[in-house]
Design a protein around this motif. Structure first.
Motif, PDB file in Angstrom:
ATOM      1  N   ARG A  44       0.756  -1.325   0.351  1.00 58.33           N
ATOM      2  CA  ARG A  44       0.064  -0.402  -0.478  1.00 58.33           C
ATOM      3  C   ARG A  44       1.221   1.114  -0.040  1.00 58.33           C
ATOM      4  NH1 ARG A  44      -4.812   1.299   4.430  1.00 58.33           N
ATOM      5  NH2 ARG A  44      -5.740   3.471   3.774  1.00 58.33           N
ATOM      6  N   GLU A  47      -3.387   6.766  -0.047  1.00 62.36           N
ATOM      7  CA  GLU A  47      -4.857   7.362  -0.190  1.00 62.36           C
ATOM      8  C   GLU A  47      -4.686   8.494  -0.639  1.00 62.36           C
ATOM      9  OE1 GLU A  47      -8.481   5.924   2.995  1.00 62.36           O
ATOM     10  OE2 GLU A  47      -6.370   5.855   3.940  1.00 62.36           O
ATOM     11  N   GLY A  48      -5.683   7.754  -1.790  1.00 56.87           N
ATOM     12  CA  GLY A  48      -6.216   9.611  -2.254  1.00 56.87           C
ATOM     13  C   GLY A  48      -7.998   9.691  -2.106  1.00 56.87           C
ATOM     14  N   GLY A  51     -10.235   6.821  -2.977  1.00 58.72           N
ATOM     15  CA  GLY A  51      -9.814   5.784  -2.725  1.00 58.72           C
ATOM     16  C   GLY A  51      -8.617   5.187  -2.391  1.00 58.72           C
ATOM     17  N   VAL A  53      -4.817   2.981  -2.228  1.00 55.31           N
ATOM     18  CA  VAL A  53      -3.636   2.839  -3.383  1.00 55.31           C
ATOM     19  C   VAL A  53      -2.143   2.000  -3.588  1.00 55.31           C
ATOM     20  CG1 VAL A  53      -2.048   3.971  -5.368  1.00 55.31           C
ATOM     21  CG2 VAL A  53      -4.221   5.489  -4.175  1.00 55.31           C
ATOM     22  N   CYS A  54      -2.352   1.271  -3.879  1.00 54.29           N
ATOM     23  CA  CYS A  54      -1.227   0.233  -4.269  1.00 54.29           C
ATOM     24  C   CYS A  54      -0.538   0.237  -5.381  1.00 54.29           C
ATOM     25  CB  CYS A  54      -2.080  -0.682  -3.547  1.00 54.29           C
ATOM     26  SG  CYS A  54      -3.308  -1.532  -2.727  1.00 54.29           S
ATOM     27  N   SER A  66      -0.131   1.501  -9.919  1.00 52.68           N
ATOM     28  CA  SER A  66      -0.256   2.337  -9.383  1.00 52.68           C
ATOM     29  C   SER A  66      -1.234   1.109  -9.639  1.00 52.68           C
ATOM     30  CB  SER A  66      -0.560   3.206  -8.958  1.00 52.68           C
ATOM     31  OG  SER A  66       0.857   4.419  -8.784  1.00 52.68           O
ATOM     32  N   LYS A  68      -5.313   1.516  -8.135  1.00 58.79           N
ATOM     33  CA  LYS A  68      -6.313   2.431  -6.605  1.00 58.79           C
ATOM     34  C   LYS A  68      -7.526   1.823  -6.765  1.00 58.79           C
ATOM     35  CE  LYS A  68      -8.410   7.204  -6.392  1.00 58.79           C
ATOM     36  NZ  LYS A  68      -8.321   8.162  -7.072  1.00 58.79           N
ATOM     37  N   LYS A  69      -8.150   1.278  -5.950  1.00 57.62           N
ATOM     38  CA  LYS A  69      -9.601   0.547  -5.532  1.00 57.62           C
ATOM     39  C   LYS A  69     -11.043   2.159  -5.214  1.00 57.62           C
ATOM     40  CE  LYS A  69     -11.927  -2.564  -3.023  1.00 57.62           C
ATOM     41  NZ  LYS A  69     -12.588  -3.446  -2.361  1.00 57.62           N
ATOM     42  N   SER A  83     -16.079   9.483  -8.276  1.00 58.23           N
ATOM     43  CA  SER A  83     -14.962   8.536  -9.082  1.00 58.23           C
ATOM     44  C   SER A  83     -15.848   8.252 -10.569  1.00 58.23           C
ATOM     45  CB  SER A  83     -14.982   6.824  -8.670  1.00 58.23           C
ATOM     46  OG  SER A  83     -14.506   7.230  -7.287  1.00 58.23           O
ATOM     47  N   ASP A 181      -4.339  12.407  -8.390  1.00 53.79           N
ATOM     48  CA  ASP A 181      -5.745  12.342  -7.377  1.00 53.79           C
ATOM     49  C   ASP A 181      -6.388  13.818  -7.960  1.00 53.79           C
ATOM     50  OD1 ASP A 181      -7.577  12.508  -5.615  1.00 53.79           O
ATOM     51  OD2 ASP A 181      -6.387  12.096  -3.469  1.00 53.79           O
ATOM     52  N   CYS A 358      -6.380  -4.018   0.132  1.00 57.73           N
ATOM     53  CA  CYS A 358      -6.675  -4.070  -0.965  1.00 57.73           C
ATOM     54  C   CYS A 358      -7.271  -4.968  -1.632  1.00 57.73           C
ATOM     55  CB  CYS A 358      -5.420  -4.061  -1.773  1.00 57.73           C
ATOM     56  SG  CYS A 358      -3.640  -2.222  -0.831  1.00 57.73           S
TER      57      CYS A 358
END
Length: 360
Positions: A44, A47-48, A51, A53-54, A66, A68-69, A83, A181, A358
């Protein structure tokens, strides 16, 4: 998955889970989405706005990206509008200084949607926290010129970022700076339509937003640019307010008390009459940065104009004599390299926790 119908700024969303397709307007059609399972999640990295980010490896190509969930925690109608805006905007944008959206991938569940972004080794906020000394002025100029070029591209395409700050500026190990972002970014038109003023992280928020304006232009990004430039030069935030009232007071202490004479329309701002502003007749920017050249001070003052209509544009900044005087900007390839602390694999115990966060 989701079908999107865009009408101006209004987004209507319907869920259609069908054969793993993510359907967007025809001019930005993604086609068939891959599964997130083709990516090996490494660690990880942040964090945006909307979401987690990993860092991940594409097992089919070996590329590091990257991942991003998209947060859909409490959504009942599908993808959050924020989103959806980020996806539709990023699909339109292709510039060396803007983070790249490569594709959208899906997990096993309806709510599992991931954005695959180009990977950058560092973010400027982490660098500022971990660097023992400040960036050299030539390095600051290199960073800012890239930020301004990316911003000029955005603004020419009628997009306001609305959340510029050092943590949203990423840098590759080759010195390329990219703005990231876009969860709060918005397309705008003429005439400008009302938007919520509750945007931009407090320390970088323009005074018109703090005073409740509902019409926003690219000038709010330019105020944030001034804050970022000052922060990179001084190695600390310029206006670290703890509340909106404190933030306004810090601005007044730095630039003097605003008035109708220097800011046409100031007295008509929704919250202008609700604050009792301190009487400060002086601009203290030179006192705050005594080591900065006259050209540098001129640029900062231009970015910190109270009246948004008089504030510097990205094009104005790129033509500033500050970037033409010594020390000149170094080339991106000559930017210093840093230990890739974002690349480190987590320890086994921590890795398990990160993989859960994630996991699709």
């Amino acid at each position: 998955m989701a079908e999107v119908d865009l009408e101006s700024d209004q987004i209507r969303l319907k869920w259609i889970r069908k054969e793993g397709f993510f359907t967007v307007p025809p001019e930005h059609r993604l086609g068939r989405c891959r599964s997130v399972k083709v990516f090996e999640k490494l660690n990880r990295i942040g964090e945006g706005t909307y979401g987690i980010v990993c860092r991940a490896r594409d097992t089919q190509t070996d590329e590091i990206v990257s991942l991003k969930k998209v947060r859909i925690d409490k959504e009942k109608d599908g993808i959050p509008i924020s989103s959806l805006r980020e996806i539709t905007l990023l699909l339109r944008l292709r510039h060396p200084n803007i983070v790249e959206l490569k594709e959208v991938v899906v997990g096993n569940h309806l709510e599992s949607i991931f954005l695959v972004m180009g990977y950058c080794e560092q973010d400027l906020a982490s660098l500022l926290e971990n660097m023992p000394t400040s960036f050299l002025e030539a390095q600051v100029k290199c960073i800012m010129l890239q930020v301004l070029r990316g911003l000029q591209y955005l603004h020419r395409n009628f997009i306001i970022h609305r959340d510029l700050k050092v943590s949203n500026l990423l840098m590759t190990d080759k010195g390329c700076v990219k703005t990231a972002d876009f969860g709060l970014a918005r397309a705008y038109g003429v005439p400008v339509k009302p938007m919520t003023p509750k945007v931009v992280t407090l320390w970088y928020r323009a005074p018109e937003l703090l005073l409740g304006t509902t019409t926003q232009t690219t000038s709010i990004d330019m105020w944030a640019v001034g804050c970022i430039l000052a922060e990179l030069l001084a190695h600390k935030p310029l206006l670290p307010g703890t509340s909106e009232i404190h933030q306004i007071d810090l601005i007044v202490q730095l630039l003097g008390t605003p008035s109708e004479n220097i800011w046409l329309g100031f007295s008509k701002l929704p919250l202008a009459g609700q604050y009792s502003l301190r009487k400060q007749p002086y601009n203290n920017l030179k006192h705050k940065s005594p080591w900065l050249s006259e050209a540098g001070l001129c640029l900062l003052n231009f970015l910190f104009m109270y009246d948004p209509k008089k504030r510097a544009t990205s094009g104005d900044c790129l033509e500033s004599s500050y970037f033409k005087e010594k020390p000149l900007s170094c080339e991106p390839e000559l930017m210093p390299t840093f230990p890739h602390h974002r690349n480190k694999r987590a320890a086994p115990a921590a890795a398990e926790g990160q993989s859960k966060r994630c996991r699709p």
